[in-house]
Scaffold this motif. Structure first.
Motif, PDB file in Angstrom:
ATOM      1  N   GLN A   1       0.883  -1.273  -0.017  1.00  0.00           N
ATOM      2  CA  GLN A   1       0.158  -0.036   0.178  1.00  0.00           C
ATOM      3  C   GLN A   1       0.926   1.208   0.007  1.00  0.00           C
ATOM      4  OE1 GLN A   1      -3.419   0.666  -0.330  1.00  0.00           O
ATOM      5  NE2 GLN A   1      -3.405  -1.439  -0.663  1.00  0.00           N
ATOM      6  N   VAL A   2       1.886   1.361   0.885  1.00  0.00           N
ATOM      7  CA  VAL A   2       2.834   2.355   0.713  1.00  0.00           C
ATOM      8  C   VAL A   2       3.394   2.450  -0.769  1.00  0.00           C
ATOM      9  CG1 VAL A   2       4.867   3.323   1.650  1.00  0.00           C
ATOM     10  CG2 VAL A   2       3.404   2.109   3.302  1.00  0.00           C
TER      11      VAL A   2
ATOM     12  N   VAL B   1      10.067   1.563   9.457  1.00  0.00           N
ATOM     13  CA  VAL B   1      10.170   0.740   8.454  1.00  0.00           C
ATOM     14  C   VAL B   1       9.835   1.558   7.100  1.00  0.00           C
ATOM     15  CG1 VAL B   1       9.097  -1.347   7.117  1.00  0.00           C
ATOM     16  CG2 VAL B   1      10.116  -1.363   9.667  1.00  0.00           C
ATOM     17  N   VAL B   2       8.402   2.360   6.941  1.00  0.00           N
ATOM     18  CA  VAL B   2       7.853   2.950   5.835  1.00  0.00           C
ATOM     19  C   VAL B   2       8.939   4.144   5.701  1.00  0.00           C
ATOM     20  CG1 VAL B   2       6.287   4.250   5.033  1.00  0.00           C
ATOM     21  CG2 VAL B   2       5.705   2.288   6.116  1.00  0.00           C
ATOM     22  N   ILE B   3       9.381   4.765   6.631  1.00  0.00           N
ATOM     23  CA  ILE B   3      10.382   5.807   6.245  1.00  0.00           C
ATOM     24  C   ILE B   3      11.598   5.213   5.453  1.00  0.00           C
ATOM     25  CG2 ILE B   3      12.134   7.446   7.140  1.00  0.00           C
ATOM     26  CD1 ILE B   3       9.803   8.492   9.069  1.00  0.00           C
TER      27      ILE B   3
ATOM     28  N   PRO C   1      13.744  -2.069  -0.494  1.00  0.00           N
ATOM     29  CA  PRO C   1      12.942  -2.046   0.422  1.00  0.00           C
ATOM     30  C   PRO C   1      12.728  -3.042   1.134  1.00  0.00           C
ATOM     31  CG  PRO C   1      11.904  -2.852  -1.739  1.00  0.00           C
ATOM     32  CD  PRO C   1      13.356  -2.517  -1.863  1.00  0.00           C
ATOM     33  N   PRO C   2      12.131  -3.054   2.594  1.00  0.00           N
ATOM     34  CA  PRO C   2      12.048  -4.031   3.329  1.00  0.00           C
ATOM     35  C   PRO C   2      10.915  -4.859   3.346  1.00  0.00           C
ATOM     36  CG  PRO C   2      11.681  -2.078   4.475  1.00  0.00           C
ATOM     37  CD  PRO C   2      11.885  -1.652   3.057  1.00  0.00           C
ATOM     38  N   THR C   3      10.706  -5.993   3.816  1.00  0.00           N
ATOM     39  CA  THR C   3       9.749  -6.964   3.269  1.00  0.00           C
ATOM     40  C   THR C   3       9.106  -7.367   4.599  1.00  0.00           C
ATOM     41  OG1 THR C   3      11.204  -8.829   3.502  1.00  0.00           O
ATOM     42  CG2 THR C   3      10.918  -7.850   1.272  1.00  0.00           C
TER      43      THR C   3
ATOM     44  N   THR D   1       2.439  -0.057  25.045  1.00  0.00           N
ATOM     45  CA  THR D   1       3.624  -0.980  24.955  1.00  0.00           C
ATOM     46  C   THR D   1       3.335  -1.454  23.477  1.00  0.00           C
ATOM     47  OG1 THR D   1       2.527  -2.664  26.119  1.00  0.00           O
ATOM     48  CG2 THR D   1       4.041  -1.430  27.239  1.00  0.00           C
ATOM     49  N   LEU D   2       2.651  -2.487  23.342  1.00  0.00           N
ATOM     50  CA  LEU D   2       2.424  -3.098  21.971  1.00  0.00           C
ATOM     51  C   LEU D   2       2.117  -2.311  20.874  1.00  0.00           C
ATOM     52  CD1 LEU D   2       2.492  -5.790  20.467  1.00  0.00           C
ATOM     53  CD2 LEU D   2       0.203  -6.103  21.133  1.00  0.00           C
ATOM     54  N   GLY D   3       1.105  -1.523  21.329  1.00  0.00           N
ATOM     55  CA  GLY D   3       0.668  -0.514  20.309  1.00  0.00           C
ATOM     56  C   GLY D   3       1.647   0.700  19.632  1.00  0.00           C
ATOM     57  N   MET D   4       2.391   1.048  20.849  1.00  0.00           N
ATOM     58  CA  MET D   4       3.573   2.052  20.427  1.00  0.00           C
ATOM     59  C   MET D   4       4.500   1.459  19.618  1.00  0.00           C
ATOM     60  SD  MET D   4       6.884   2.480  21.760  1.00  0.00           S
ATOM     61  CE  MET D   4       6.864   1.495  23.429  1.00  0.00           C
ATOM     62  N   LEU D   5       5.119   0.038  20.210  1.00  0.00           N
ATOM     63  CA  LEU D   5       5.943  -0.474  19.272  1.00  0.00           C
ATOM     64  C   LEU D   5       5.687  -0.964  17.876  1.00  0.00           C
ATOM     65  CD1 LEU D   5       8.765  -1.649  19.312  1.00  0.00           C
ATOM     66  CD2 LEU D   5       7.785  -3.902  19.973  1.00  0.00           C
ATOM     67  N   GLN D   6       4.546  -1.131  17.507  1.00  0.00           N
ATOM     68  CA  GLN D   6       3.839  -1.516  16.125  1.00  0.00           C
ATOM     69  C   GLN D   6       3.803   0.042  15.509  1.00  0.00           C
ATOM     70  OE1 GLN D   6       3.645  -4.011  14.474  1.00  0.00           O
ATOM     71  NE2 GLN D   6       2.523  -3.459  12.732  1.00  0.00           N
ATOM     72  N   VAL D   7       3.484   1.062  15.911  1.00  0.00           N
ATOM     73  CA  VAL D   7       3.357   2.173  15.327  1.00  0.00           C
ATOM     74  C   VAL D   7       4.988   2.779  14.921  1.00  0.00           C
ATOM     75  CG1 VAL D   7       2.891   4.869  15.708  1.00  0.00           C
ATOM     76  CG2 VAL D   7       1.148   2.988  16.336  1.00  0.00           C
ATOM     77  N   ALA D   8       5.908   2.639  15.844  1.00  0.00           N
ATOM     78  CA  ALA D   8       7.212   2.955  15.789  1.00  0.00           C
ATOM     79  C   ALA D   8       7.686   2.219  14.664  1.00  0.00           C
ATOM     80  CB  ALA D   8       7.882   2.990  17.075  1.00  0.00           C
TER      81      ALA D   8
END
Length: 192
Positions: A93-94, A163-165, A174-176, A151-158
């Protein structure tokens, strides 16, 4: 479509094509096919219009990415495989809509310069954390515990942001999803 809607659509187009700082009021009015004075009448200022357009873009991005973040319910698929697939679909999507992601980076930059935007950004980040935690734990967002979101939500958002940047900065490599899962496994060994 009325002038207000046309201006909002024009501002979204300009933001995606030129970015916040390079979009003028005249650019928006021309793209929308309305008079320059209509911006002041409907939105008060170019900045207010662009902020509303930016939030609308981010809502669209959230809807788009939210559909790919829900892990697929395939028989026999492990949680790790579902997580990897989620990443592959998000990164696809990105690649398809890079300017939508860049709009979120632009909002962060603008909030640093315009303190009245910071509460909106902070609220969006908190909602994102809670939403990510809900998706990953298969829990309705309203039922996600604060600690899990923090914790979990913060880590996933980070992870998503970083990764997208990296993907946008180095599109040739690109990462996979497999890279993300392997990296998390390696990190897990370090922090045990």
């Amino acid at each position: 479509m009325g002038n207000r809607e046309a201006l909002l659509a024009g501002a979204k187009t300009c933001l995606l094509e030129k970015g916040f700082d390079r979009t003028s009021a005249r650019d928006i009015a021309t793209t929308a096919g309305v008079s320059l004075a209509a911006i002041g009448y409907h939105f008060g200022s170019r900045e207010n219009l662009l902020f509303q357009a930016l939030f609308a873009i981010l809502d669209e991005w959230g809807d788009l990415s939210g559909r790919v973040l829900v892990p697929p319910a395939e028989p026999g698929m492990t949680p790790a495989q579902a997580y990897e697939r989620m990443w592959d679909e998000l990164l696809a999507q990105v690649r398809e809509h890079p300017r939508m992601w860049l709009a979120s980076v632009e909002l962060f930059m603008q909030a640093q310069r315009q303190p009245d935007l910071m509460p909106h950004l902070s609220d969006g980040i908190r909602q994102g954390r809670s939403g990510m935690a809900g998706i990953l734990t298969s829990t309705p967002e309203a039922d996600v515990e604060d600690r899990t979101a923090r914790t979990l939500g913060m880590l996933q958002v980070a992870l998503m942001s970083g990764v997208v940047i990296q993907m946008l900065a180095d599109p040739e490599h690109p990462p996979t999803g497999a890279d993300v899962v392997a990296g998390l496994r390696a990190l897990g060994k370090i922090v045990q």
